[in-house]
Design a protein around this motif. Structure first.
Motif, PDB file in Angstrom:
ATOM      1  N   LEU A 189       9.571  15.295  96.032  1.00 33.63           N
ATOM      2  CA  LEU A 189      10.176  14.923  94.749  1.00 33.63           C
ATOM      3  C   LEU A 189       9.682  13.550  94.304  1.00 33.63           C
ATOM      4  N   VAL A 190       9.545  12.629  95.256  1.00 33.96           N
ATOM      5  CA  VAL A 190       9.012  11.308  94.886  1.00 33.96           C
ATOM      6  C   VAL A 190       7.549  11.437  94.463  1.00 33.96           C
ATOM      7  N   ALA A 191       6.806  12.299  95.159  1.00 31.80           N
ATOM      8  CA  ALA A 191       5.397  12.482  94.798  1.00 31.80           C
ATOM      9  C   ALA A 191       5.285  13.019  93.373  1.00 31.80           C
ATOM     10  N   LEU A 192       6.146  13.993  93.029  1.00 33.61           N
ATOM     11  CA  LEU A 192       6.124  14.549  91.673  1.00 33.61           C
ATOM     12  C   LEU A 192       6.554  13.488  90.667  1.00 33.61           C
ATOM     13  N   ALA A 193       7.575  12.706  91.054  1.00 29.90           N
ATOM     14  CA  ALA A 193       8.115  11.708  90.127  1.00 29.90           C
ATOM     15  C   ALA A 193       7.084  10.623  89.837  1.00 29.90           C
ATOM     16  N   THR A 194       6.508  10.037  90.884  1.00 29.34           N
ATOM     17  CA  THR A 194       5.551   8.952  90.656  1.00 29.34           C
ATOM     18  C   THR A 194       4.268   9.496  90.052  1.00 29.34           C
ATOM     19  N   GLY A 195       3.895  10.723  90.430  1.00 25.05           N
ATOM     20  CA  GLY A 195       2.718  11.338  89.818  1.00 25.05           C
ATOM     21  C   GLY A 195       2.917  11.520  88.329  1.00 25.05           C
ATOM     22  N   GLY A 196       4.124  11.948  87.943  1.00 20.50           N
ATOM     23  CA  GLY A 196       4.418  12.100  86.530  1.00 20.50           C
ATOM     24  C   GLY A 196       4.395  10.773  85.805  1.00 20.50           C
ATOM     25  N   MET A 197       4.936   9.751  86.466  1.00 21.10           N
ATOM     26  CA  MET A 197       4.981   8.429  85.842  1.00 21.10           C
ATOM     27  C   MET A 197       3.568   7.905  85.583  1.00 21.10           C
ATOM     28  N   ASP A 198       2.662   8.125  86.558  1.00 25.94           N
ATOM     29  CA  ASP A 198       1.302   7.621  86.407  1.00 25.94           C
ATOM     30  C   ASP A 198       0.595   8.253  85.225  1.00 25.94           C
ATOM     31  N   ILE A 199       0.945   9.513  84.949  1.00 23.11           N
ATOM     32  CA  ILE A 199       0.238  10.210  83.884  1.00 23.11           C
ATOM     33  C   ILE A 199       0.942  10.026  82.548  1.00 23.11           C
ATOM     34  N   GLY A 200       2.173   9.538  82.584  1.00 24.28           N
ATOM     35  CA  GLY A 200       2.864   9.251  81.344  1.00 24.28           C
ATOM     36  C   GLY A 200       4.066  10.126  81.097  1.00 24.28           C
ATOM     37  N   ALA A 201       4.343  11.048  82.013  1.00 21.20           N
ATOM     38  CA  ALA A 201       5.538  11.886  81.880  1.00 21.20           C
ATOM     39  C   ALA A 201       6.703  11.118  82.484  1.00 21.20           C
ATOM     40  N   LEU A 202       7.242  10.193  81.718  1.00 23.18           N
ATOM     41  CA  LEU A 202       8.233   9.292  82.278  1.00 23.18           C
ATOM     42  C   LEU A 202       9.543   9.988  82.606  1.00 23.18           C
ATOM     43  N   SER A 203       9.857  11.073  81.876  1.00 26.11           N
ATOM     44  CA  SER A 203      11.084  11.807  82.200  1.00 26.11           C
ATOM     45  C   SER A 203      11.010  12.349  83.613  1.00 26.11           C
ATOM     46  N   MET A 204       9.785  12.754  83.995  1.00 30.85           N
ATOM     47  CA  MET A 204       9.594  13.312  85.344  1.00 30.85           C
ATOM     48  C   MET A 204       9.998  12.303  86.402  1.00 30.85           C
ATOM     49  N   MET A 205       9.703  11.033  86.139  1.00 29.74           N
ATOM     50  CA  MET A 205      10.039  10.017  87.127  1.00 29.74           C
ATOM     51  C   MET A 205      11.547   9.945  87.320  1.00 29.74           C
ATOM     52  N   ILE A 206      12.268   9.930  86.178  1.00 29.68           N
ATOM     53  CA  ILE A 206      13.730   9.850  86.262  1.00 29.68           C
ATOM     54  C   ILE A 206      14.284  11.084  86.960  1.00 29.68           C
ATOM     55  N   PHE A 207      13.745  12.259  86.584  1.00 28.42           N
ATOM     56  CA  PHE A 207      14.251  13.512  87.160  1.00 28.42           C
ATOM     57  C   PHE A 207      14.041  13.533  88.671  1.00 28.42           C
ATOM     58  N   GLY A 208      12.817  13.229  89.083  1.00 32.15           N
ATOM     59  CA  GLY A 208      12.489  13.318  90.514  1.00 32.15           C
ATOM     60  C   GLY A 208      13.363  12.414  91.356  1.00 32.15           C
ATOM     61  N   PHE A 209      13.529  11.174  90.901  1.00 28.09           N
ATOM     62  CA  PHE A 209      14.347  10.249  91.677  1.00 28.09           C
ATOM     63  C   PHE A 209      15.817  10.653  91.654  1.00 28.09           C
ATOM     64  N   ARG A 210      16.245  11.258  90.540  1.00 23.79           N
ATOM     65  CA  ARG A 210      17.644  11.683  90.439  1.00 23.79           C
ATOM     66  C   ARG A 210      17.962  12.764  91.473  1.00 23.79           C
ATOM     67  N   GLU A 211      17.060  13.747  91.600  1.00 23.40           N
ATOM     68  CA  GLU A 211      17.321  14.842  92.533  1.00 23.40           C
ATOM     69  C   GLU A 211      17.158  14.387  93.977  1.00 23.40           C
ATOM     70  N   ARG A 212      16.269  13.432  94.170  1.00 18.44           N
ATOM     71  CA  ARG A 212      16.068  12.924  95.533  1.00 18.44           C
ATOM     72  C   ARG A 212      17.352  12.259  96.052  1.00 18.44           C
ATOM     73  N   GLU A 213      18.094  11.688  95.114  1.00 22.79           N
ATOM     74  CA  GLU A 213      19.316  10.979  95.492  1.00 22.79           C
ATOM     75  C   GLU A 213      20.326  11.921  96.166  1.00 22.79           C
TER      76      GLU A 213
END
Lengths: 458, 137
Positions: free
Chosen positions: A179-203
């Protein structure tokens, strides 16, 4: 009538200002040409094409990779170590030609803390506290590989419940790491919602870890001889909640990204890694499986009884960044399957070996039994002795093959402790991926390899 | 004796690795060194882990390095993945891999003195600098 008058006066006032500007310009009137020299020149040789470009209705794509550029055109650019998309403190020295990366050299060691040296000074009982801090996104895997190697050297088998708890916890850890890999990967490419989502579910998963182990990260939960503590009361409820929520959220990610043209355009056919290159540079894990080669240590060299679970290995053939992203999403589904099975078949019994020389006695026994107090004292002061020899054990971490090599000289501390981190090896493939590709794709390439610098530098 | 572990000498080392590559061991997963300071002669041992995904098999190659020159042939031309691992062994133990394309320090700073994972390199030999700590000469 009154209102009309006021309107007229208002307009007059406005007109006066306009007249003022008009009279103060050189030519007067409404068609004022610019006095700026550059613009004057542009006006002279402007053509229809030029006007279109300036108005933005005609986009010129003059990005052409020219082979005959002289060496003077090359530029060395330093990326990192402090850069958000380098996932820690990775530094890349990139030789650029225009916008094309011609050569790249990863420079590592900014997070080197000498953990292998520290490992030689801690006994086997303290060992997991050290190894858990290496790959900080998948700490339970580091503890597991250290414990398995120690157990192989001693020659003990842990109880069935301990094995099942280990599988349950590591597979949950695989989900949180992906989930962190998907989140940070999304952030790097500009899908910032993905970052929030990934970290939220990881919690969700980290909360369960905190409940079980006492800490969100660096758990020191899996120890030689079993696990540190039994699962907390009502753990099934938390696991069931994770099993219910994560698939729904993964569906959300797919709705957002799977058919998203921007996401596809950025990731497809970018950073291709073939199976041969994976073998040559030692790339394992999702990177190898995304290049069309089915290799998972959980199936081929199983550990902790993971061969008794029913799951698939997702394999994709493209080998690009998109495939590596997709493999991670599919692996989360498979891990959820394993977690569900582990929850259902969780056997009763002890959660650590009943050899009092290896695992400390329960706290309650200390008040009653003299022997328990002696064993407790011996384990916490000098640890337990491990027979002479050496062993290498590898498990499938979220990033690939995580190996541990321990040499024992018969004392209670390892003579040499070496951890084969998957990120360290996968990073060698970075120059292969990035060479001769635009610099914009470099960030996507780094994100797809998912390096954890704690694991690289150790 | 475990058939997965092969002990070899320095002259046959590279040939052995090459023969394993042709036998289908397509991946070199790990290369590390052990310092047998005052325990064994010669002092340094190199341990290479090979993996064959076709045969689902692992091989461990162990080879001792001469004390005089501490030099061992590099296997980066056979397995490119050995690059970082050989640099790490050079960085941590001071073992020289001949014909390595870029044998520089990888984890420690370039100007570092000494080889940290050697047994006679005590940990804590470099004092930690705390803020406002009194200077010790």
């Amino acid at each position: 009538m009154k209102s009309k008058d006021t309107k007229k006066t208002g307009f007059d006032k406005f007109k006066n200002i306009l007249d003022f500007w008009a009279t103060n310009s050189e030519e007067g009137g409404w068609n004022i040409s610019s006095t700026d020299e550059g613009s004057q020149k542009m006006l002279e040789d402007e053509s229809d094409k030029q006007v279109k470009i300036q108005m933005g209705s005609d986009v010129v794509d003059d990005f052409v990779i020219d082979e005959d550029t002289s060496d003077d055109e090359r530029m060395i650019v330093n990326m990192g170590p402090q850069h958000p998309s380098t996932h820690g403190v990775l530094r890349l020295q990139a030789e650029l030609e225009g916008e094309v990366v011609r050569r790249v050299k990863p420079i590592i060691g900014y997070l080197h803390t000498g953990m292998e040296k520290t490992g030689e000074e801690l006994n086997y009982f303290q060992g997991p506290t050290n190894t858990t801090r290496m790959d900080y996104l998948s700490p339970l895997f580091n503890e597991l590989v250290f414990s398995l190697t120690t157990e192989k050297l001693i020659g003990i088998e842990v109880p069935e419940r301990a094995k099942t708890i280990r599988v349950l916890m590591t597979e949950l850890n695989r989900i949180s790491s992906h989930l962190v890999a998907l989140a940070t990967g999304g952030m790097d490419i500009g899908a910032l919602s993905m970052m929030i989502f990934g970290f939220r579910e990881r919690e969700l998963i980290l909360n369960f870890f905190e409940k079980t182990t006492g800490l969100r990260m660096n758990h020191n939960y899996i120890r030689p001889g079993g696990v540190a503590a039994d699962l907390p009361d009502g753990w099934q409820k938390d696991v069931k909640e994770i099993l219910k929520i994560i698939p729904e959220k993964l569906q959300d990610y797919d709705d957002m990204l799977l058919d998203n043209p921007i996401w596809k355009g950025r990731l497809q056919n970018v950073g291709i890694l073939t199976t041969e290159e994976c073998f040559a540079y030692g790339v394992t894990g999702p990177g190898l499986r995304a290049s069309g080669y089915e290799w998972d240590l959980r199936k081929s060299q199983p550990y902790s009884g993971i061969e008794n679970y029913d799951f698939e290995i997702p394999v994709l053939n493209e080998g690009d960044v998109f495939a590596r992203w997709r493999v991670k999403v599919l692996e989360i589904f498979e891990s959820l399957k394993i977690v569900e099975q582990a929850m259902e078949k969780m056997p009763k019994g002890p959660y650590k070996v009943q050899d009092k020389k290896i695992t400390p006695p329960p706290r309650k026994r200390l008040d009653e039994s003299m022997e328990a107090l002696i064993h407790h004292f011996k384990i916490y002061t000098e640890g337990f002795k491990v027979p002479e020899g050496d062993a290498y054990v590898a498990i499938e971490s979220p990033r690939g093959e995580l190996g541990c090599y321990i040499v024992s000289d018969g004392s209670s501390k390892p003579y040499r402790m070496h951890v084969r981190g998957p990120s360290f090896c996968n990073l060698q493939a970075l120059p292969v991926i990035m060479t001769d590709s635009p610099i914009a794709d470099a960030v996507a390439a780094i994100a797809s390899l998912d390096p954890v610098i704690g694991d690289v530098d150790r | 004796m475990n058939p997965e572990i092969i002990e070899t000498n320095l002259d046959d080392y590279k040939k052995l690795v090459e023969s394993f590559k042709t036998e289908g061991f397509e991946m070199m997963v790990d290369l590390t060194a052990v310092d047998w300071f005052r325990k064994k002669e010669p002092r340094f041992e190199i341990i290479v882990q090979l993996l064959s995904t076709i045969h689902n098999e692992r091989k461990t190659i162990k080879v001792f390095v001469n004390d005089e020159d501490l030099t061992i042939p590099s296997i980066t031309d056979i397995y490119p993945s050995a690059n970082f691992y050989e640099r790490e062994a050079y960085d941590m133990f001071g073992i020289i891999f001949s014909d390595h394309p870029d044998l520089t320090r990888i984890l420690m700073p370039d100007d570092w003195q000494g080889y940290p994972l050697r047994k006679n390199y005590g940990s804590g030999r470099i004092p930690v600098q705390f803020k406002n700590a009194p200077k010790v000469d």
